[in-house]
Design a protein around this motif. Structure first.
Motif, PDB file in Angstrom:
ATOM      1  N   ASP A 129       0.869  -1.163   0.000  1.00  0.00           N
ATOM      2  CA  ASP A 129       0.000   0.000   0.000  1.00  0.00           C
ATOM      3  C   ASP A 129       0.910   1.218   0.000  1.00  0.00           C
ATOM      4  OD1 ASP A 129      -2.162   1.613   0.060  1.00  0.00           O
ATOM      5  OD2 ASP A 129      -2.755   1.188   2.120  1.00  0.00           O
ATOM      6  N   ASN A 130       0.374   2.382  -0.313  1.00  0.00           N
ATOM      7  CA  ASN A 130       1.169   3.598  -0.277  1.00  0.00           C
ATOM      8  C   ASN A 130       0.293   4.776   0.084  1.00  0.00           C
ATOM      9  OD1 ASN A 130       0.376   5.107  -2.986  1.00  0.00           O
ATOM     10  ND2 ASN A 130       0.596   2.932  -3.490  1.00  0.00           N
ATOM     11  N   ARG A 131       0.915   5.851   0.498  1.00  0.00           N
ATOM     12  CA  ARG A 131       0.175   6.984   1.044  1.00  0.00           C
ATOM     13  C   ARG A 131      -0.652   7.722  -0.008  1.00  0.00           C
ATOM     14  NH1 ARG A 131       4.720  11.670   2.131  1.00  0.00           N
ATOM     15  NH2 ARG A 131       5.770  11.528   0.143  1.00  0.00           N
ATOM     16  N   PHE A 132      -0.380   7.474  -1.313  1.00  0.00           N
ATOM     17  CA  PHE A 132      -1.131   8.137  -2.358  1.00  0.00           C
ATOM     18  C   PHE A 132      -2.304   7.304  -2.859  1.00  0.00           C
ATOM     19  CE2 PHE A 132       3.109  10.019  -2.558  1.00  0.00           C
ATOM     20  CZ  PHE A 132       2.796  11.357  -2.498  1.00  0.00           C
ATOM     21  N   ALA A 133      -2.512   6.118  -2.255  1.00  0.00           N
ATOM     22  CA  ALA A 133      -3.607   5.221  -2.626  1.00  0.00           C
ATOM     23  C   ALA A 133      -3.558   4.873  -4.112  1.00  0.00           C
ATOM     24  CB  ALA A 133      -4.958   5.845  -2.268  1.00  0.00           C
ATOM     25  N   LEU A 134      -2.355   4.710  -4.649  1.00  0.00           N
ATOM     26  CA  LEU A 134      -2.171   4.322  -6.047  1.00  0.00           C
ATOM     27  C   LEU A 134      -1.789   2.851  -6.121  1.00  0.00           C
ATOM     28  CD1 LEU A 134      -0.158   7.419  -7.302  1.00  0.00           C
ATOM     29  CD2 LEU A 134      -2.559   6.919  -7.741  1.00  0.00           C
ATOM     30  N   PRO A 135      -2.034   2.205  -7.254  1.00  0.00           N
ATOM     31  CA  PRO A 135      -1.678   0.786  -7.398  1.00  0.00           C
ATOM     32  C   PRO A 135      -0.191   0.557  -7.140  1.00  0.00           C
ATOM     33  CG  PRO A 135      -3.041   1.511  -9.221  1.00  0.00           C
ATOM     34  CD  PRO A 135      -2.676   2.745  -8.451  1.00  0.00           C
ATOM     35  N   PRO A 136       0.179  -0.417  -6.296  1.00  0.00           N
ATOM     36  CA  PRO A 136       1.584  -0.668  -5.973  1.00  0.00           C
ATOM     37  C   PRO A 136       2.440  -0.943  -7.204  1.00  0.00           C
ATOM     38  CG  PRO A 136       0.160  -1.850  -4.469  1.00  0.00           C
ATOM     39  CD  PRO A 136      -0.719  -1.301  -5.548  1.00  0.00           C
ATOM     40  N   TYR A 137       1.846  -1.588  -8.227  1.00  0.00           N
ATOM     41  CA  TYR A 137       2.643  -1.925  -9.404  1.00  0.00           C
ATOM     42  C   TYR A 137       2.967  -0.701 -10.245  1.00  0.00           C
ATOM     43  CZ  TYR A 137      -1.941  -1.577 -11.667  1.00  0.00           C
ATOM     44  OH  TYR A 137      -3.159  -1.138 -12.091  1.00  0.00           O
ATOM     45  N   ASP A 138       2.314   0.430  -9.972  1.00  0.00           N
ATOM     46  CA  ASP A 138       2.500   1.622 -10.788  1.00  0.00           C
ATOM     47  C   ASP A 138       3.232   2.728 -10.036  1.00  0.00           C
ATOM     48  OD1 ASP A 138       2.260   2.745 -13.250  1.00  0.00           O
ATOM     49  OD2 ASP A 138       0.302   3.650 -12.904  1.00  0.00           O
ATOM     50  N   ILE A 139       3.874   2.338  -8.943  1.00  0.00           N
ATOM     51  CA  ILE A 139       4.524   3.337  -8.095  1.00  0.00           C
ATOM     52  C   ILE A 139       5.596   4.118  -8.863  1.00  0.00           C
ATOM     53  CG2 ILE A 139       6.137   3.590  -6.151  1.00  0.00           C
ATOM     54  CD1 ILE A 139       4.511   1.569  -4.645  1.00  0.00           C
ATOM     55  N   GLY A 140       6.326   3.450  -9.709  1.00  0.00           N
ATOM     56  CA  GLY A 140       7.434   4.094 -10.411  1.00  0.00           C
ATOM     57  C   GLY A 140       7.012   5.189 -11.364  1.00  0.00           C
ATOM     58  N   THR A 141       5.757   5.200 -11.822  1.00  0.00           N
ATOM     59  CA  THR A 141       5.326   6.206 -12.785  1.00  0.00           C
ATOM     60  C   THR A 141       4.342   7.196 -12.188  1.00  0.00           C
ATOM     61  OG1 THR A 141       3.598   4.684 -13.562  1.00  0.00           O
ATOM     62  CG2 THR A 141       5.692   4.671 -14.751  1.00  0.00           C
ATOM     63  N   GLN A 142       3.253   6.708 -11.612  1.00  0.00           N
ATOM     64  CA  GLN A 142       2.222   7.610 -11.109  1.00  0.00           C
ATOM     65  C   GLN A 142       2.534   8.166  -9.726  1.00  0.00           C
ATOM     66  OE1 GLN A 142      -1.864   6.428 -11.460  1.00  0.00           O
ATOM     67  NE2 GLN A 142      -1.451   5.091 -13.178  1.00  0.00           N
ATOM     68  N   ASN A 143       3.327   7.450  -8.963  1.00  0.00           N
ATOM     69  CA  ASN A 143       3.566   7.863  -7.579  1.00  0.00           C
ATOM     70  C   ASN A 143       4.608   8.960  -7.467  1.00  0.00           C
ATOM     71  OD1 ASN A 143       2.960   7.651  -4.880  1.00  0.00           O
ATOM     72  ND2 ASN A 143       4.571   6.183  -4.462  1.00  0.00           N
ATOM     73  N   TYR A 144       5.245   9.316  -8.563  1.00  0.00           N
ATOM     74  CA  TYR A 144       6.260  10.365  -8.554  1.00  0.00           C
ATOM     75  C   TYR A 144       5.631  11.703  -8.922  1.00  0.00           C
ATOM     76  CZ  TYR A 144       9.982  13.337 -10.331  1.00  0.00           C
ATOM     77  OH  TYR A 144      10.812  14.399 -10.578  1.00  0.00           O
ATOM     78  N   ASN A 145       5.965  12.739  -8.133  1.00  0.00           N
ATOM     79  CA  ASN A 145       5.459  14.084  -8.394  1.00  0.00           C
ATOM     80  C   ASN A 145       6.633  15.046  -8.361  1.00  0.00           C
ATOM     81  OD1 ASN A 145       4.239  16.657  -8.299  1.00  0.00           O
ATOM     82  ND2 ASN A 145       2.420  15.832  -7.296  1.00  0.00           N
ATOM     83  N   ASN A 146       6.954  15.636  -9.499  1.00  0.00           N
ATOM     84  CA  ASN A 146       8.144  16.489  -9.583  1.00  0.00           C
ATOM     85  C   ASN A 146       7.989  17.825  -8.864  1.00  0.00           C
ATOM     86  OD1 ASN A 146       6.419  17.803 -11.303  1.00  0.00           O
ATOM     87  ND2 ASN A 146       7.656  17.515 -13.148  1.00  0.00           N
ATOM     88  N   THR A 147       6.787  18.131  -8.365  1.00  0.00           N
ATOM     89  CA  THR A 147       6.592  19.359  -7.596  1.00  0.00           C
ATOM     90  C   THR A 147       6.950  19.172  -6.132  1.00  0.00           C
ATOM     91  OG1 THR A 147       4.261  18.896  -7.103  1.00  0.00           O
ATOM     92  CG2 THR A 147       4.748  20.077  -9.150  1.00  0.00           C
ATOM     93  N   PHE A 148       7.105  17.909  -5.701  1.00  0.00           N
ATOM     94  CA  PHE A 148       7.477  17.626  -4.322  1.00  0.00           C
ATOM     95  C   PHE A 148       8.995  17.615  -4.206  1.00  0.00           C
ATOM     96  CE2 PHE A 148       3.394  14.987  -3.427  1.00  0.00           C
ATOM     97  CZ  PHE A 148       2.661  16.164  -3.475  1.00  0.00           C
ATOM     98  N   MET A 149       9.512  18.221  -3.163  1.00  0.00           N
ATOM     99  CA  MET A 149      10.953  18.316  -2.970  1.00  0.00           C
ATOM    100  C   MET A 149      11.567  16.938  -2.702  1.00  0.00           C
ATOM    101  SD  MET A 149      12.868  21.273  -0.743  1.00  0.00           S
ATOM    102  CE  MET A 149      12.517  20.591   0.871  1.00  0.00           C
ATOM    103  N   PHE A 150      12.614  16.616  -3.434  1.00  0.00           N
ATOM    104  CA  PHE A 150      13.343  15.345  -3.311  1.00  0.00           C
ATOM    105  C   PHE A 150      12.467  14.124  -3.628  1.00  0.00           C
ATOM    106  CE2 PHE A 150      15.147  18.018   0.261  1.00  0.00           C
ATOM    107  CZ  PHE A 150      16.235  18.471  -0.456  1.00  0.00           C
ATOM    108  N   ASP A 151      11.386  14.292  -4.390  1.00  0.00           N
ATOM    109  CA  ASP A 151      10.465  13.168  -4.578  1.00  0.00           C
ATOM    110  C   ASP A 151      11.065  12.060  -5.433  1.00  0.00           C
ATOM    111  OD1 ASP A 151       7.812  12.451  -3.659  1.00  0.00           O
ATOM    112  OD2 ASP A 151       7.281  12.280  -5.779  1.00  0.00           O
ATOM    113  N   LEU A 152      11.942  12.395  -6.360  1.00  0.00           N
ATOM    114  CA  LEU A 152      12.593  11.356  -7.162  1.00  0.00           C
ATOM    115  C   LEU A 152      13.468  10.481  -6.263  1.00  0.00           C
ATOM    116  CD1 LEU A 152      13.080  10.117  -9.935  1.00  0.00           C
ATOM    117  CD2 LEU A 152      14.966  11.744 -10.253  1.00  0.00           C
ATOM    118  N   LEU A 153      14.114  11.075  -5.300  1.00  0.00           N
ATOM    119  CA  LEU A 153      14.920  10.309  -4.346  1.00  0.00           C
ATOM    120  C   LEU A 153      14.034   9.380  -3.530  1.00  0.00           C
ATOM    121  CD1 LEU A 153      17.640   9.767  -2.929  1.00  0.00           C
ATOM    122  CD2 LEU A 153      17.125  11.687  -1.402  1.00  0.00           C
ATOM    123  N   ARG A 154      12.835   9.832  -3.167  1.00  0.00           N
ATOM    124  CA  ARG A 154      11.902   8.985  -2.414  1.00  0.00           C
ATOM    125  C   ARG A 154      11.529   7.731  -3.192  1.00  0.00           C
ATOM    126  NH1 ARG A 154       6.732   8.007  -2.692  1.00  0.00           N
ATOM    127  NH2 ARG A 154       6.473   9.581  -4.301  1.00  0.00           N
TER     128      ARG A 154
END
Length: 273
Positions: free
Chosen positions: A143-168
């Motif tokens: 599960d993840n805090r954005f309620a997105l499908p776990p298999y799609d974390i690498g694409t949809q779970n990334y937000n470039n407006t969040f600081m250091f989000d690519l590192l997360r």
């Protein structure tokens, strides 16, 4: 300098103030962990998030605890050892110390110890919270805090407006450690700033600490009202913020420069006497 540093370190570690602050931060650390455990107790593995998203840094249900810690940073950081020079000055102890060392060494040794001890007092509880989460929860959650499908974390779970989000996304542990470092660094800089303030405004222990905290609150309110909440230091120290790294570095630089200038001024004034 090394002997003076060891003396100041020993004096700092024996103070009741450092024990109080460390106990308070450990209470937040362990309390946050227990809160997450109670929230997910009895749930299936498909509902469990990773150990990184259950920590104080990323955990959603314990985010308020980290917010409280960030708000109180100037207050609790200043309590640890920032008033050490003021206490020595008021009691007259500094006169006997200056018979064995020079003024510059004495003043700067206190500043270095204030910075180093405060940094680790804030860092250790955060690391302890993450360790407890790593022991208890899986490193890869379903599960993840954005309620997105776990298999799609690498694409949809990334937000470039969040600081250091690519590192997360790439390294969640390193992401958490980075925020732990930033929180501890800012706390240490506030402690040094308060240490410098004590050398300039000799108005009493509680008055100076309250003054530093009040100044912080006023500046936070002014920055938020004038610009945006994204410029707030409280916001920048919490994960998932849409702030700017340059603004965070500006906050850090201002605290560092002001602290160094006040300490250097105090050293110069005492040498001039």
């Amino acid at each position: 300098m090394s002997r003076m540093l060891m003396l100041e370190l020993r004096n700092c570690l024996h103070r009741k103030e450092i024990k109080f602050v460390f106990s308070f931060l450990m209470l937040i650390s362990i309390g946050g962990f227990l809160l997450e455990c109670s929230r997910f107790y009895g749930m299936g593995m498909t509902n469990i998030r990773s150990a990184y998203e259950m920590s104080l840094i990323q955990g959603t249900s314990v985010h308020v605890l980290l917010s409280v810690e960030c708000i109180l940073i100037p207050l609790i950081a200043s309590i640890i050892y920032s008033d050490s020079f003021y206490v020595d000055y008021q009691s007259g102890v500094y006169k006997s110390i200056l018979t064995r060392t020079d003024t510059k060494t004495y003043i700067w040794a206190k500043g270095i110890v204030t910075f180093g001890v405060t940094f680790f007092v804030f860092l250790i509880p955060l690391l302890w919270n993450q360790l407890l989460c790593l022991i208890t929860f899986p490193t890869e959650g379903f599960d993840n805090r954005f309620a997105l499908p776990p298999y799609d974390i690498g694409t949809q779970n990334y937000n470039n407006t969040f600081m250091f989000d690519l590192l997360r996304v790439q390294s969640p542990l390193l992401y958490n450690l980075l925020y732990m470092f930033l929180i501890s660094l800012v706390a240490a800089l506030f402690a040094v700033f308060a240490y410098g303030a004590f050398s300039v405004f000799k108005k009493g222990r509680f008055a100076t600490i309250a003054g530093v905290f009040s100044l912080y609150v006023v500046v936070e309110m002014a920055v938020t009202a004038w610009g945006s909440f994204r410029l707030s230091l409280i916001n920048l120290l919490q994960s998932g913020n849409q702030g700017s790294l340059s603004v965070l570095l500006l906050w850090i630089s201002i605290l560092f420069v002001l602290g160094i200038v006040m300490i250097a001024g105090q050293s110069y004034r005492f040498e001039a006497k």
